[in-house]
Design a protein around this motif. Sequence first.
Motif, short mmCIF file in Angstrom:
data_model
loop_
_atom_site.label_atom_id
_atom_site.label_comp_id
_atom_site.label_asym_id
_atom_site.label_seq_id
_atom_site.Cartn_x
_atom_site.Cartn_y
_atom_site.Cartn_z
N THR A 1 -43.75 41.99 -21.73
CA THR A 1 -44.03 41.54 -23.10
C THR A 1 -45.49 41.73 -23.46
N ALA B 1 -47.00 44.32 -26.15
CA ALA B 1 -47.75 43.72 -27.26
C ALA B 1 -49.12 44.37 -27.42
N MET C 1 -49.72 36.86 -24.90
CA MET C 1 -48.52 36.54 -25.69
C MET C 1 -48.83 35.50 -26.77
N CYS D 1 -47.62 37.33 -29.98
CA CYS D 1 -46.17 37.17 -30.13
C CYS D 1 -45.80 36.12 -31.17
#
Length: 326
Positions: free
Chosen positions: A186, A190, A248, A252
Amino acid sequence: MSSYEMIQAAAKRIGSKAIRTPLLSSPFLDEIAERKVYVKAECLQHTGSFKFRGGWSAVSAIPEADRKCGVIAFSSGNHAQGVSFAAKEHGIPAVIIMPSDAPKIKIENTKAFGAEVVLFDRFNDDRLEIANKANAGRNMTLIQPFDNNEVIAGQGTVGLEIAEQANDANIDAADVLVCCGGGGLTSGIALALERDAPSYTMRTCEPAGFDDVARSLVAGEIKQNAPATSICDAILTPQPGDITFPIMKRLCGTGHVVTEDECLHAMALAFERLKIVIEPGGAAALAAALFHSKDSDNDTMIAVATGGNVDAAIFQMALDKYGSKA
């Protein structure tokens, strides 16, 4: 610290060693989601998962003098295979510390790549203590499964490919859904998309009861899961990583939480409509795209199918339960 430049460097080291996995779609899946759904099929990557990228990136980044001593890693299976395959290709030894209840196919594949596998009880044993014993006098380099900058950089090459392939498909904006354990994939994706596709929204996808990342993103600080088991073994971690969580947290959106049944349903749909095999943990992102699409503000979703290393019995369970409904 992980960066876009590290991802580019990892891409050069990996070169043609990695498969440029396809971005698949099906009108049947679009109909279910009521959105356009694309699937980045990392289940077709070497060793059956994206973990090959991080494994190769990390092994190839070790100075040659140190690399000769070999590498050691903790893993429930996919990181184990990625690291052991990379070690084999570099001609160095590998020791992998694996939970004894990991899927049999993952244990056997890791051994087949030539790694020395040491099994442990994830509920009662201290894996770090076991690793230290296995590494005594050997000076092997530890490669963490997600909290390692070179691993994150390798996983970030998935993001470079998504940006290029989505641009070719004229996708201006999308939710990018990623099956998330500790956050290595992730955070890598990203960082890549922050530079190459800044209009995209990153969303983590986790099984119910193991949604530490989703809860951590809401709280703004790291939250933990209680020890437990799930068929989604590939993405079960106690908590997000110390390196991955700040990335994150910055990049995110809110996370998705899916059920085991939704993952099994997504597996059956992927097999019947896309002709690919996905393991339960690797199907979490597709499950979110298909069954939680109303939580998205975008008309397009890109789900990363992170791995396909599933035992036959679990795959048969998915087909028996949802094949006729796919």
